[in-house]
Design a protein around this motif. Structure first.
Motif: not given
Length: 287
Positions: A46-56, A61-71, A80-84
């Motif tokens: 995540x590089x900008x904005x706030x939002x969520x991504x659903x994995x399984x 919850x994501x904000x700038x600096x959040x790193x997710x690993x989807x396998x 729909x959210x303001x996340x980039x």
């Protein structure tokens, strides 16, 4: 969504790995989409904005600096959210020995300081080089080397103590067999026989690593696969049940309700899918 390092326009929310097994893309103005199972690894920063991504089916919850690993094979759902976000995708064969495909492996980090700067730099360089270098063995080696560096940096972020010893090794072997065997058998006895150990040994190993019995681990995996298939495929409830070893739909329905707390049909309805696995069109109310 904009993308780099790929040719042509991708029909999927994430650009798949390119010719060297590595790809990059950028998510902008994320729009709602039905759950989808990418057949490759995806690192989402995540590089900008706030939002969520659903994995399984677990909202992250994501904000700038959040790193997710989807396998590969996990159910990914974007709302729909303001996340980039910046994304690196790669073939599973490039994951390396540092990241065995175990469900207990870490999947979310909140980066800060030098760790965040380093990971951002790796993402940016991979995006540039995927765009600049489109062919050749040297370019392929470069992209794969940069991916390895990024994965090693992520491995260093995991500071929680791992469970070592014979029970951890037994559990790892059990999970590997369960990944391929869960459509055929839900009996712990079958896995114990394959491994040449007792049910008691598998249960002790499972309790040590996860706090769940071996039978609960098996049922958890089957229930997860059922949710993935109901959410991400047009298979009927009966077809999903048969695929997972339930000849009778009623038996599958009872199992699913016990594990998930809802019937298969209600689960599908709750995530907004019709019986064809499609998100219904949102119509504007009349003025």
């Amino acid at each position: 969504m904009t993308s780099t390092g790929t040719r042509g326009k991708s029909a999927t929310p994430l650009s798949p790995p390119g010719w060297a097994g590595v790809g990059t893309c950028a998510l902008r103005e994320i729009r709602p989409m039905p759950p989808w199972r990418p057949p490759f690894h995806a690192l989402v920063l995540a590089t900008a904005g706030h939002g969520t991504m659903e994995v399984d089916f677990d909202p992250k919850v994501c904000r700038p600096g959040t790193l997710l690993w989807v396998r590969p094979g996990q159910a990914l759902r974007l709302g729909s959210n303001g996340l980039a976000a910046s994304v690196v995708t790669f073939d599973g064969r490039l994951a390396g020995d540092h990241w065995p495909d175990q469900p207990e492996s870490p999947s979310r980090w909140q980066l800060e300081g030098e760790d965040e700067d380093a990971v951002i730099s790796e993402f940016a360089q991979l995006a540039v080089d995927c765009e600049r270098h489109r062919s050749g063995p040297l370019a392929a080696d470069l992209l794969r080397h940069q991916l390895t560096v990024l994965l090693l940096r992520i491995a260093l972020l995991t500071r929680s103590p791992a469970v070592h010893g014979a029970e951890a090794r037994t559990f790892a072997r059990f999970r590997r067999r369960l990944e391929s065997g869960h459509p055929r058998s839900r009996r712990v006895e079958d896995y114990a026989e394959e491994m040449g150990c007792s049910v008691r040994t598998l249960t002790r190993a499972s309790l040590t690593v996860t706090g769940r019995t071996a039978k609960q681990v098996v049922d958890d995996r089957v229930a997860l696969e059922a949710r993935r298939l109901l959410a991400c495929t047009p298979m009927s409830v009966a077809e999903v049940g048969r695929h997972l070893g339930f000849p009778e739909p009623t038996n599958f329905g009872r199992f699913f309700h016990r594990e998930v707390g809802r019937s298969p049909g209600q689960f599908r309805a709750d995530i907004g899918l019709n019986h064809h696995g499609v998100v219904p069109e949102q119509r504007r109310p009349p003025d």
